[in-house]
Design a protein around this motif. Structure first.
Motif, PDB file in Angstrom:
ATOM      1  N   ALA A 168      31.944  54.539  45.789  1.00  0.00           N
ATOM      2  CA  ALA A 168      32.237  53.640  44.672  1.00  0.00           C
ATOM      3  C   ALA A 168      31.040  52.726  44.427  1.00  0.00           C
ATOM      4  CB  ALA A 168      33.476  52.796  44.976  1.00  0.00           C
ATOM      5  N   THR A 199      33.255  56.257  34.663  1.00  0.00           N
ATOM      6  CA  THR A 199      33.211  55.638  35.976  1.00  0.00           C
ATOM      7  C   THR A 199      31.841  55.862  36.594  1.00  0.00           C
ATOM      8  OG1 THR A 199      35.561  56.023  36.319  1.00  0.00           O
ATOM      9  CG2 THR A 199      34.235  55.600  38.271  1.00  0.00           C
ATOM     10  N   PHE A 234      39.530  42.495  43.445  1.00  0.00           N
ATOM     11  CA  PHE A 234      39.123  43.716  42.758  1.00  0.00           C
ATOM     12  C   PHE A 234      39.323  43.467  41.273  1.00  0.00           C
ATOM     13  CE2 PHE A 234      39.529  47.347  46.085  1.00  0.00           C
ATOM     14  CZ  PHE A 234      38.673  46.652  46.933  1.00  0.00           C
ATOM     15  N   PRO A 260      39.191  44.978  37.350  1.00  0.00           N
ATOM     16  CA  PRO A 260      39.239  46.269  36.645  1.00  0.00           C
ATOM     17  C   PRO A 260      38.045  46.451  35.723  1.00  0.00           C
ATOM     18  CG  PRO A 260      40.743  44.711  35.619  1.00  0.00           C
ATOM     19  CD  PRO A 260      40.211  44.036  36.858  1.00  0.00           C
ATOM     20  N   GLU A 262      38.159  53.703  35.056  1.00  0.00           N
ATOM     21  CA  GLU A 262      38.672  53.745  36.413  1.00  0.00           C
ATOM     22  C   GLU A 262      37.795  52.939  37.369  1.00  0.00           C
ATOM     23  OE1 GLU A 262      39.170  57.739  37.639  1.00  0.00           O
ATOM     24  OE2 GLU A 262      40.552  58.265  36.023  1.00  0.00           O
ATOM     25  N   PHE A 318      35.762  49.744  39.007  1.00  0.00           N
ATOM     26  CA  PHE A 318      36.087  48.341  39.214  1.00  0.00           C
ATOM     27  C   PHE A 318      34.953  47.695  39.987  1.00  0.00           C
ATOM     28  CE2 PHE A 318      37.786  50.579  42.863  1.00  0.00           C
ATOM     29  CZ  PHE A 318      37.414  49.791  43.938  1.00  0.00           C
ATOM     30  N   LEU A 320      44.690  41.281  44.179  1.00  0.00           N
ATOM     31  CA  LEU A 320      44.886  42.083  42.983  1.00  0.00           C
ATOM     32  C   LEU A 320      45.822  41.334  42.047  1.00  0.00           C
ATOM     33  CD1 LEU A 320      45.524  45.607  44.605  1.00  0.00           C
ATOM     34  CD2 LEU A 320      43.345  44.639  43.854  1.00  0.00           C
ATOM     35  N   ALA A 342      44.263  44.714  37.554  1.00  0.00           N
ATOM     36  CA  ALA A 342      43.686  45.144  38.837  1.00  0.00           C
ATOM     37  C   ALA A 342      44.751  45.655  39.800  1.00  0.00           C
ATOM     38  CB  ALA A 342      42.910  43.995  39.476  1.00  0.00           C
ATOM     39  N   SER A 382      46.520  48.059  39.402  1.00  0.00           N
ATOM     40  CA  SER A 382      46.441  49.519  39.379  1.00  0.00           C
ATOM     41  C   SER A 382      45.420  50.047  40.382  1.00  0.00           C
ATOM     42  CB  SER A 382      46.070  50.008  37.977  1.00  0.00           C
ATOM     43  OG  SER A 382      44.781  49.550  37.600  1.00  0.00           O
ATOM     44  N   LYS A 383      44.626  49.156  40.991  1.00  0.00           N
ATOM     45  CA  LYS A 383      43.620  49.568  41.978  1.00  0.00           C
ATOM     46  C   LYS A 383      44.180  49.502  43.400  1.00  0.00           C
ATOM     47  CE  LYS A 383      41.026  49.844  38.431  1.00  0.00           C
ATOM     48  NZ  LYS A 383      40.917  51.165  37.786  1.00  0.00           N
ATOM     49  N   ARG A 434      45.500  51.727  45.374  1.00  0.00           N
ATOM     50  CA  ARG A 434      45.084  52.773  46.313  1.00  0.00           C
ATOM     51  C   ARG A 434      43.663  52.535  46.804  1.00  0.00           C
ATOM     52  NH1 ARG A 434      48.627  56.651  47.197  1.00  0.00           N
ATOM     53  NH2 ARG A 434      50.330  56.954  45.695  1.00  0.00           N
ATOM     54  N   ALA A 435      42.789  52.084  45.913  1.00  0.00           N
ATOM     55  CA  ALA A 435      41.417  51.763  46.333  1.00  0.00           C
ATOM     56  C   ALA A 435      41.423  50.607  47.325  1.00  0.00           C
ATOM     57  CB  ALA A 435      40.558  51.420  45.118  1.00  0.00           C
TER      58      ALA A 435
END
Length: 466
Positions: A66, A158, A197, A199, A205, A207, A286, A290, A292-293, A295-296
């Motif tokens: 990333a 991304t 984090f 977005p 996708e 961040f 988050l 953010a 939605s991040k 999993r990261a």
């Protein structure tokens, strides 16, 4: 057809302009061909000279990361060898790897200066990263080439970091890349930090991360009903303190905590207190898009091993369709992540919500994800007195004045007391006086009147809409 022959200025034989133009075009194409070949061969010859063999015969090994990991990638590459020949690939943004440099069909790539950009490594620190680095180095007695570039990842826009290692000894190349990857994972810049984090723009996708100073909040500054802070602290911090014993007993460490209640009652302050006490624990915050991040964030937390992931206003993703991913809302993604963590992951998820009713159905469908749910209600008169005392401890408010203010602030949140004290100080400054009880009571009266007017205006608007 017009006559294209002209007499020269010196009176010599006429020149055929068309023929000259064709010859000149052929000349330009020939020169461009040789320039292209020279540029293409220059990059290949540089690599061939270092490797001692044709680089086109070697397949590089590759890893992707990333974009926010640039700082630790750059540090890992710098540590490969003390003596490195660092070159810049120009332009860097179009190349996707070593193969593009070697092919170089249109002679767009050259060896040039290093481009460095500052990437944060803490609230007040940065690392100036070589973002187009081609590294020629030796590991033991064998020549190795390492390329690190930032490239676009398809239509999602991304940006990712590509690291490629090239060596005639393919096993050494794989070991070198594995060492880089291990260094990146074990030396994360967010380890032990408090970060958000953020977005990417336009639904990307990608961040980025933002570092925050770790808060310093004392327990007496958090005003909650008796026993509730202790219960939250025991779940979030106490399990980490007993982590080794729990692992030895085969018990899982990951847990979820839900703080619910009206706005301004102290949910965020409670989290800030937890972060101030967990001084060596990574915290990932988050909020909004953010979320939605998740999993990261969970992936980064697992790599570190011990972390607190804070999801503020989780009710928003439960009811806002803009956050939906197909048929699955981000809230269910969050619950899936909670369920999918390994038993030995010392990770706490702390969710906050102003509307627990929105979350009830989803949580009921996934029992066991939330270990502790604690209501953070509007403060009682007794707690309001404590709040006025906490926020007004630097000023000469009397106990009687604080008691009167607390009684007059019936039904207000904890943030009301903080704002009332601030308003009292402003009134005192305007009057060129030291803050006292009269300023505090005047501020409380003004704020409650404003709140009443706002409620009446909102009610009037609703009736008008009907």
């Amino acid at each position: 057809m017009a006559d294209t022959s002209k007499n020269s200025p010196l009176g010599t034989a006429p020149i055929d302009v068309n023929a000259f133009a064709k010859q000149f075009q052929t000349f330009l194409e020939t020169m461009d061909h040789y320039a292209t070949e020279a540029s293409r061969d220059h990059i290949a010859s540089e690599l061939r000279s270092h490797l001692g063999t044709d680089p086109r015969s070697i397949e590089p090994v590759r890893q992707e990361y990333a974009r926010w990991q640039w700082a630790e990638i750059d540090a890992a590459l710098d540590s490969l060898a003390d003596d490195q020949d660092l070159r810049g690939v120009i332009p860097a943004h179009d190349a996707s790897g070593v193969s593009d440099l070697l092919t170089n069909h249109y002679s767009v790539y050259e060896i040039g200066a290093i481009e460095r950009r500052a990437f944060p490594t803490g609230p007040e620190s940065v690392r100036h990263v070589a973002t187009n680095g081609l590294r020629l180095l030796w590991i033991g007695e064998k020549p190795v080439i390492v390329l690190a570039l930032e490239v676009e990842d398809g239509p999602s826009d991304t940006h990712k970091i590509v690291v490629e290692v090239m060596c005639e000894d393919h096993e050494l190349a794989r070991e070198t890349l594995a060492g880089i990857d291990q260094s990146v994972r074990t030396n994360s810049v967010i380890d032990g930090q408090v970060v958000s984090f953020l977005p990417g723009e336009f639904g990307s996708e990608a961040f980025s991360i933002e570092f925050h100073p770790r808060p310093h909040i004392e327990a007496q500054d958090v005003v909650l009903p008796k026993g509730r802070l202790e219960k939250i602290e025991a779940t979030v911090l106490g399990i980490s303190e007993k982590a080794d014993r729990l692992r030895a007993a085969g018990q899982h460490l990951s847990r979820g905590v839900l703080l619910y209640g009206p706005p301004g009652t102290g949910k965020t302050l409670t989290i800030r207190y937890l972060l101030s006490q967990a001084r060596d624990t990574t915290a990932i915050l988050l909020q909004g898009e953010a979320l939605s991040k998740i999993r990261a964030a969970a992936s980064a937390a697992r790599a570190i091993g011990r972390a607190i992931i804070v999801l503020e206003d989780a009710d928003l993703v439960a009811e806002d369709r803009d956050f939906n991913e197909g048929e699955r809302s981000v809230l269910f993604e969050i619950l899936d992540v909670l369920d999918g963590l390994g038993d030995d992951a010392d990770i706490t998820f702390v969710l906050t919500t102003n509307r627990v009713d929105v979350l009830e159905e989803a949580i009921a469908m996934r029992p066991g994800r939330i270990d502790l749910a604690v209501e953070v209600p509007l403060p009682s008169t007794k707690l309001r007195r404590r709040l006025f005392s906490v926020y007004g401890h630097d000023f000469a408010f009397t106990e009687e004045g604080i008691a009167q203010a607390a009684k007059a602030a019936e039904g207000t949140s904890g943030s009301f007391a903080k704002e009332a004290v601030r308003r009292a100080v402003l009134l005192a400054i305007k009057a060129e006086e030291d803050p006292n009880d009269s300023h505090l009571l005047e501020a409380v009266a003004a704020l409650t009147a404003e709140a009443t007017q706002l409620r009446e205006a909102m009610t009037s608007d609703e009736e008008w809409d009907e």
